[in-house]
Design a protein around this motif. Structure first.
Motif: not given
Length: 338
Positions: A30-39, A113-122, A186-189
């Motif tokens: 899995e990955f971590i989507l940082l998005g918009f860090p805020a209060t 990882f699968a969700g990320c690849m699917a989002q990237l694909y579409f 291959s992906f790492c930290g």
């Protein structure tokens, strides 16, 4: 590990360590989507804004699709392609924004990882398809203005279906090629994607393996899907403008150009932001700027496009007003019967 290093020769031990590292690298799920860090307060405000924009965008694009399907006076090639474009915009914003909305209300910002690849694909498939559809719309306007007597024969129902189907197939096949090569890496930290969705560049920055082939495939396919449609659009509008300038009456010139003004506005917005994102030098790349520009072409543009179609197109505007007036008259007619 000490026993292994004692039993194996030095070169064999180094190879063993490389294999172990590769196994550890490829076990990222899995990955971590940082998005918009805020209060929390600001995140709540952003959630309300993005939710309102998302619901408005999906609703207005689907209204245009239904309007074109249900009204025979809009059963023309241009509106056929506009219907496809409106449906695409509703799908396009649905690829990225729902995950962003979830990240505002839950603590976990992870994506598999699968969700990320699917989002990237579409995401890539819809971007590529939009490039092709915008080129097809330019071709439609070119035929309508430059050779009006042959318009009905050239843009027949069969030709329109083939052009629309070809645009969708081209977009999804190019995206499949891109994502296939990216998914083999291959992906790492640290697994953190500094974005609000999975895009090519942020994902490739996390790979630990050789990525030249994936980057080459991405570059060549992006070059083809951006420059070929853009070249077709430029050639089409060169022909359109040269034909319009030959029209003697100024009123007739304005009427001819008004039929393609909305399409031209959408083309300028879409290609300017897309080329800025993917064709500028990396030396001027900024992650915060990436997010800002991404908001424009993934969220703002799909929201604005239907307004551009309706406000700049008299037929769609008149049809929409007619439908709204007829719906408003139904309760009055029912009340008068009673």
């Amino acid at each position: 590990m000490f026993l292994i290093s004692f039993l194996l020769p030095p070169l064999t031990f180094q190879a063993f360590k490389v294999i172990m590292v590769q196994e550890n690298v490829t076990h990222i799920h899995e990955f971590i989507l940082l998005g918009f860090p805020a209060t929390p307060e600001l995140q709540a405000l952003l959630f309300v804004i993005f939710l309102a924009v998302y619901l408005l965008t999906v609703t207005e694009n689907l209204v245009i699709v239904v309007l074109i399907i249900t009204n025979p006076q809009l059963h023309k090639p241009m509106y056929f392609f506009l219907g496809h474009l409106a449906f695409l915009e509703a799908c396009y914003i649905s690829v990225t924004v729902p995950k962003l909305l979830v990240s505002f209300v839950v603590r976990s910002k992870s994506i598999s990882f699968a969700g990320c690849m699917a989002q990237l694909y579409f995401f890539l498939a819809l971007v590529c398809t939009e490039c092709a559809l915008l080129a097809v719309l330019a071709l439609d306007r070119c035929v309508a203005i430059c050779t009006p007597l042959h318009y009905g024969l050239t843009m027949s129902h069969r030709a329109c279906r083939q052009l629309a189907t070809g645009s969708w197939l081209l977009g999804f096949l190019i995206a499949l090629l891109k994502v296939f090569f990216i998914s083999q890496l291959s992906f790492c930290g640290p697994r953190v994607i500094n974005h609000f969705y999975c895009d090519v560049s942020p994902v490739l920055n996390l790979t630990c393996s050789e990525r030249r082939l994936a980057e080459l495939v991405d570059f060549i396919s992006a070059l083809l899907i951006l420059l070929v449609p853009l070249s077709a659009i430029i050639i089409s509008y060169t022909c359109i403008i040269s034909t319009i300038l030959l029209i003697p009456k100024a009123q007739s010139r304005r009427k001819a150009f008004s039929t393609c003004a909305s399409h031209l506005a959408v083309v300028i917005i879409f290609f300017s932001t897309t080329l800025f994102m993917y064709a500028r030098p990396r030396s001027i790349s900024s992650r915060d700027l990436n997010k800002l520009v991404s908001i424009i072409y993934t969220i703002i543009t799909p929201m604005l496009n239907p307004f551009i179609y309706c406000l700049r197109n008299r037929e769609i505007k008149d049809t929409l007003l007619k439908v709204l007036c007829s719906r408003a008259a139904l309760p009055r007619a029912a009340a008068s019967d009673h």
